[in-house]
Design an enzyme around this catalytic site. Sequence first.
Site, mmCIF file in Angstrom:
data_model
loop_
_atom_site.group_PDB
_atom_site.id
_atom_site.type_symbol
_atom_site.label_atom_id
_atom_site.label_comp_id
_atom_site.label_asym_id
_atom_site.label_seq_id
_atom_site.Cartn_x
_atom_site.Cartn_y
_atom_site.Cartn_z
ATOM 1 N N ASN A 17 0.578 64.120 25.575
ATOM 2 C CA ASN A 17 1.213 63.592 26.786
ATOM 3 C C ASN A 17 2.579 64.259 26.917
ATOM 4 O O ASN A 17 3.505 63.924 26.180
ATOM 5 C CB ASN A 17 1.338 62.059 26.642
ATOM 6 N N TRP A 18 2.672 65.201 27.830
ATOM 7 C CA TRP A 18 3.939 65.951 27.964
ATOM 8 C C TRP A 18 5.025 65.153 28.695
ATOM 9 O O TRP A 18 6.175 65.580 28.757
ATOM 10 C CB TRP A 18 3.681 67.290 28.693
ATOM 11 N N LYS A 19 4.659 64.031 29.282
ATOM 12 C CA LYS A 19 5.633 63.207 30.033
ATOM 13 C C LYS A 19 6.366 64.084 31.050
ATOM 14 O O LYS A 19 5.767 64.997 31.593
ATOM 15 C CB LYS A 19 6.584 62.495 29.068
ATOM 16 N N HIS A 108 0.559 53.542 30.833
ATOM 17 C CA HIS A 108 1.483 53.899 29.743
ATOM 18 C C HIS A 108 2.674 52.943 29.780
ATOM 19 O O HIS A 108 3.111 52.531 30.867
ATOM 20 C CB HIS A 108 1.955 55.347 29.904
ATOM 21 N N GLU A 110 5.688 53.415 29.547
ATOM 22 C CA GLU A 110 6.815 53.898 30.376
ATOM 23 C C GLU A 110 6.538 53.655 31.859
ATOM 24 O O GLU A 110 7.467 53.421 32.638
ATOM 25 C CB GLU A 110 7.074 55.392 30.074
ATOM 26 N N GLU A 178 -0.611 51.886 21.747
ATOM 27 C CA GLU A 178 0.713 52.477 21.560
ATOM 28 C C GLU A 178 1.762 51.372 21.465
ATOM 29 O O GLU A 178 2.231 50.866 22.500
ATOM 30 C CB GLU A 178 1.055 53.379 22.748
ATOM 31 N N GLY A 184 8.345 57.501 20.602
ATOM 32 C CA GLY A 184 9.553 58.326 20.615
ATOM 33 C C GLY A 184 10.632 57.873 19.643
ATOM 34 O O GLY A 184 11.761 58.361 19.707
ATOM 35 N N SER A 223 4.889 58.184 17.905
ATOM 36 C CA SER A 223 5.475 58.955 16.794
ATOM 37 C C SER A 223 4.439 59.587 15.860
ATOM 38 O O SER A 223 4.656 59.675 14.653
ATOM 39 C CB SER A 223 6.460 58.091 15.996
ATOM 40 N N GLY A 244 3.034 62.280 22.101
ATOM 41 C CA GLY A 244 4.077 62.647 23.051
ATOM 42 C C GLY A 244 4.848 63.864 22.575
ATOM 43 O O GLY A 244 4.402 65.006 22.668
ATOM 44 N N GLY A 245 6.031 63.622 21.996
ATOM 45 C CA GLY A 245 6.951 64.690 21.594
ATOM 46 C C GLY A 245 6.305 65.829 20.819
ATOM 47 O O GLY A 245 6.584 67.004 21.088
HETATM 48 P P1 PGA Z 1 5.598 59.942 21.055
HETATM 49 O O1 PGA Z 1 4.967 59.399 22.429
HETATM 50 O O2 PGA Z 1 4.472 60.653 20.313
HETATM 51 O O3 PGA Z 1 6.682 60.868 21.457
HETATM 52 O O4 PGA Z 1 6.065 58.757 20.301
HETATM 53 C C1 PGA Z 1 3.658 58.909 22.494
HETATM 54 C C2 PGA Z 1 3.330 58.462 23.899
HETATM 55 O O5 PGA Z 1 4.196 57.887 24.562
HETATM 56 O O6 PGA Z 1 2.213 58.682 24.390
#
Ligand code: PGA
Length: 262
Positions: A17-19, A108, A110, A178, A184, A223, A244-245
């Site tokens: 997930n590149w956000k 998600h 977010e 999640e 993050g 994470s 994500g990251g």
């Molecule tokens: P993260 O994000 O791996 O940076 O913790 C995961 C996500 O929000 O899908």
Amino acid sequence: MSAQKTIKAPRPLIAGNWKMNGTPADLKQIRALIAKLSGKSRYACDTMICPPATLLAPMAELRAKMKASRQLALGGQDCHANASGAHTGDISADMLKQAKASAVILGHSERRSDHGETDKIVKAKVEAALKAGLSAIICVGESLKERKSGDTLKVVGKQLRGSLPDGCTSANTVIAYEPVWAIGSGLTPTTEQVAQVHLALRKALVRRFGDEGSNMRILYGGSVKPSNAQELMAVPHVNGALVGGASLKANDFLGILAAYKQ
Ligand code: PGA
């Protein structure tokens, strides 16, 4: 589900997930990723990148040029519940589909916090995605406060019930657990905590969808990195990861995929 029936574990999925990250300059990461996926190494999982919508078409083009449509799937990060209309800034499921996405992340945390998305809204978006022929990656997860007050299973159970429409099957739906506090932050739940939630989600899916529920993939997200992927992916009912990251750089992402290297 009869006791005698042996249900094979679903094929895992590692989705990135590149956000709100990535410009055309970052296509080199995808080039490096595809080169590795098309090379000699074999991974016993499906692989997907969900970039910002602006990069779907360029990534699809690159993928076609590298003849790698089977190696790397593409997904969106959100879609509107309606098929078209006066919704400035939004994107429809069919637009994602036509830009060569095969899936879309929905609900998600977010989106739930930045845009006030409720389970009801998420469910309507899932319905739109399925109608357009996309699969839905539906996210659930508790906040730190909910975890501390012992409400985790109650919270994710409610999100699962409220966010999934009746048309969900193992082919068109993926669940991502999640924990909000793990996203993050560099923090991850213990493997026991992950196992407890994934088992509860599996049971709820089987109760509602029968055999389809036993075959639905349940990803862990929050994470995930090369150093913890193997341990997390070995937890029962963890069928891959939403990353994500660590999905932004090909090398990190490949380090996570290594958990499924054959
Ligand atoms: P993260 O994000 O791996 O940076 O913790 C995961 C996500 O929000 O899908």
